[in-house]
Design an enzyme around this catalytic site. Sequence first.
Site, PDB file in Angstrom:
ATOM      1  N   LYS A 168      18.917  14.572  23.392  1.00 12.91           N
ATOM      2  CA  LYS A 168      17.709  14.574  23.564  1.00 12.91           C
ATOM      3  C   LYS A 168      17.149  14.497  21.921  1.00 12.91           C
ATOM      4  O   LYS A 168      16.372  13.616  21.472  1.00 12.91           O
ATOM      5  CB  LYS A 168      16.965  15.375  24.140  1.00 12.91           C
ATOM      6  CG  LYS A 168      15.461  15.662  23.965  1.00 12.91           C
ATOM      7  CD  LYS A 168      14.626  14.584  24.632  1.00 12.91           C
ATOM      8  CE  LYS A 168      13.122  14.607  24.412  1.00 12.91           C
ATOM      9  NZ  LYS A 168      12.102  13.765  24.913  1.00 12.91           N
ATOM     10  N   LYS A 236       7.728  19.350  16.791  1.00 18.43           N
ATOM     11  CA  LYS A 236       8.404  20.423  17.438  1.00 18.43           C
ATOM     12  C   LYS A 236       9.803  19.795  17.586  1.00 18.43           C
ATOM     13  O   LYS A 236      10.889  20.414  17.161  1.00 18.43           O
ATOM     14  CB  LYS A 236       8.021  20.912  18.746  1.00 18.43           C
ATOM     15  CG  LYS A 236       8.834  21.810  19.534  1.00 18.43           C
ATOM     16  CD  LYS A 236       8.587  21.799  20.948  1.00 18.43           C
ATOM     17  CE  LYS A 236       8.773  20.551  21.642  1.00 18.43           C
ATOM     18  NZ  LYS A 236       9.523  20.683  23.068  1.00 18.43           N
TER      19      LYS A 236
HETATM   20  P1  NAD Z   1       2.861  20.893  29.216  1.00 17.83           P
HETATM   21  O1  NAD Z   1       2.308  21.648  28.212  1.00 17.83           O
HETATM   22  O2  NAD Z   1       1.624  19.964  29.740  1.00 17.83           O
HETATM   23  O3  NAD Z   1       3.276  21.946  30.356  1.00 17.83           O
HETATM   24  C1  NAD Z   1       3.989  23.078  30.315  1.00 17.83           C
HETATM   25  C2  NAD Z   1       3.596  23.855  31.377  1.00 17.83           C
HETATM   26  O4  NAD Z   1       4.138  24.919  31.396  1.00 17.83           O
HETATM   27  C3  NAD Z   1       2.193  24.227  31.661  1.00 17.83           C
HETATM   28  O5  NAD Z   1       1.705  23.885  32.722  1.00 17.83           O
HETATM   29  C4  NAD Z   1       2.097  25.481  31.206  1.00 17.83           C
HETATM   30  O6  NAD Z   1       1.081  26.354  31.886  1.00 17.83           O
HETATM   31  C5  NAD Z   1       3.494  26.052  31.710  1.00 17.83           C
HETATM   32  N1  NAD Z   1       4.026  27.367  31.222  1.00 17.83           N
HETATM   33  C6  NAD Z   1       4.186  27.834  30.301  1.00 17.83           C
HETATM   34  N2  NAD Z   1       4.369  29.086  30.010  1.00 17.83           N
HETATM   35  C7  NAD Z   1       4.719  29.545  31.317  1.00 17.83           C
HETATM   36  C8  NAD Z   1       5.024  30.809  31.905  1.00 17.83           C
HETATM   37  N3  NAD Z   1       5.433  31.578  31.314  1.00 17.83           N
HETATM   38  N4  NAD Z   1       5.087  30.816  33.253  1.00 17.83           N
HETATM   39  C9  NAD Z   1       4.876  29.705  34.091  1.00 17.83           C
HETATM   40  N5  NAD Z   1       4.483  28.342  33.552  1.00 17.83           N
HETATM   41  C10 NAD Z   1       4.387  28.436  32.201  1.00 17.83           C
HETATM   42  O7  NAD Z   1       4.259  20.054  28.608  1.00 17.83           O
HETATM   43  P2  NAD Z   1       4.864  18.824  29.052  1.00 17.83           P
HETATM   44  O8  NAD Z   1       4.211  17.514  28.260  1.00 17.83           O
HETATM   45  O9  NAD Z   1       4.843  18.904  30.359  1.00 17.83           O
HETATM   46  O10 NAD Z   1       6.247  18.858  28.416  1.00 17.83           O
HETATM   47  C11 NAD Z   1       7.284  19.799  29.042  1.00 17.83           C
HETATM   48  C12 NAD Z   1       8.324  19.624  28.111  1.00 17.83           C
HETATM   49  O11 NAD Z   1       9.093  18.505  28.384  1.00 17.83           O
HETATM   50  C13 NAD Z   1       8.489  19.931  26.442  1.00 17.83           C
HETATM   51  O12 NAD Z   1       9.602  20.824  26.237  1.00 17.83           O
HETATM   52  C14 NAD Z   1       8.322  18.480  26.164  1.00 17.83           C
HETATM   53  O13 NAD Z   1       8.753  18.413  24.938  1.00 17.83           O
HETATM   54  C15 NAD Z   1       9.348  17.837  27.067  1.00 17.83           C
HETATM   55  N6  NAD Z   1       8.798  16.324  27.424  1.00 17.83           N
HETATM   56  C16 NAD Z   1       7.625  15.938  27.211  1.00 17.83           C
HETATM   57  C17 NAD Z   1       7.240  14.514  27.290  1.00 17.83           C
HETATM   58  C18 NAD Z   1       5.868  13.896  27.415  1.00 17.83           C
HETATM   59  O14 NAD Z   1       5.589  12.953  27.366  1.00 17.83           O
HETATM   60  N7  NAD Z   1       4.809  14.814  27.695  1.00 17.83           N
HETATM   61  C19 NAD Z   1       8.422  13.661  27.293  1.00 17.83           C
HETATM   62  C20 NAD Z   1       9.599  14.111  27.225  1.00 17.83           C
HETATM   63  C21 NAD Z   1       9.812  15.478  27.285  1.00 17.83           C
END
Ligand code: NAD
Length: 293
Positions: A168, A236
Amino acid sequence: MQIGFIGLGVMGAPMAGHLAAAGHSIFTTLNRSPLPEGLAAEVLPNAAAVAARSEVVILMLPDTPDVERVLLGAGGVVSALRPGALVIDMSTISPIETLRFAEATRAAGGSYLDAPVSGGQVGARNASLTIMVGGHSGDFDRALPLFRLMGKNITLVGEANGTGQTCKLANQIIVALNIEAVAEALVFASKAGCDPAKVRSALMGGFAASRILEVHGERMIAQTFEPGFRIRLHQKDLALALASARSLGVALPNTATAQELMNGCAAQGLEEADHSALVRALEVMSNHRLSGA
Ligand code: NAD
């Protein structure tokens, strides 16, 4: 299956939705946001309570410290893991820390896959994510029916944990450097007097064509930077790549430059903008704006 799914954000909410729609029972715990509308899931008080009910626990959390807290912290997954349970971390986090998380999961009687994704929010909604997996092939085979509900291009990168996360980060290096190359070329051509929209469409027919020139190039020319994928998240991921490279003794000179340009964008308040806004840093350095076309 009884599936724990922790991290119901931009990506996690639609991914968990696909699992629920296929008839699986979903257990979760929330830290701040409410349960996403329409998602059939049982909300439990903490991650340990989720683990106690689940055969498979999926994590889709923002960053390494979040995974550490949910997995190893007080009331965490590992403290109440069922014997033989499978933990699948689909967040993008450190490949180095992943080894420690996998070890702790195994010590608690479970198994662990790192399975980060690419394809963004659209891929999550359409169940067309690319999924890059590190871990034992037996665990991969066990998880495959679940991966197929969320993604299309699913690869077991290696039998060692961390190989999914490394793959990734390789993806994020390629995307960042492509964005940087497209941004440089368009600023250069535009300041030389060319219409950047014409340059983009000319180059789309040749060897320089790419998805990044097509999609991100268009965003740069139109100067529309709604995410998409945020500068903050790409910072990040490049920080993770640079830290891994340092520990391996690998030089990533252009990744470091791309990261500095993203830092420059963040300094201008563009942390939450789409990563194609990297062009802004180059525009400032060249004292030239791409015309809005
Ligand atoms: P986001 O911030 O929208 O979602 C993360 C979720 O985790 C939030 O709802 C938050 O409330 C929850 N969370 C955090 N700590 C918590 C805890 N202790 N208990 C319960 N829930 C908790 O982030 P995202 O965009 O969904 O990304 C998630 C991961 O996927 C990241 O590592 C990101 O780099 C990766 N990613 C994101 C994308 C994108 O386009 N957004 C694409 C590929 C990969």
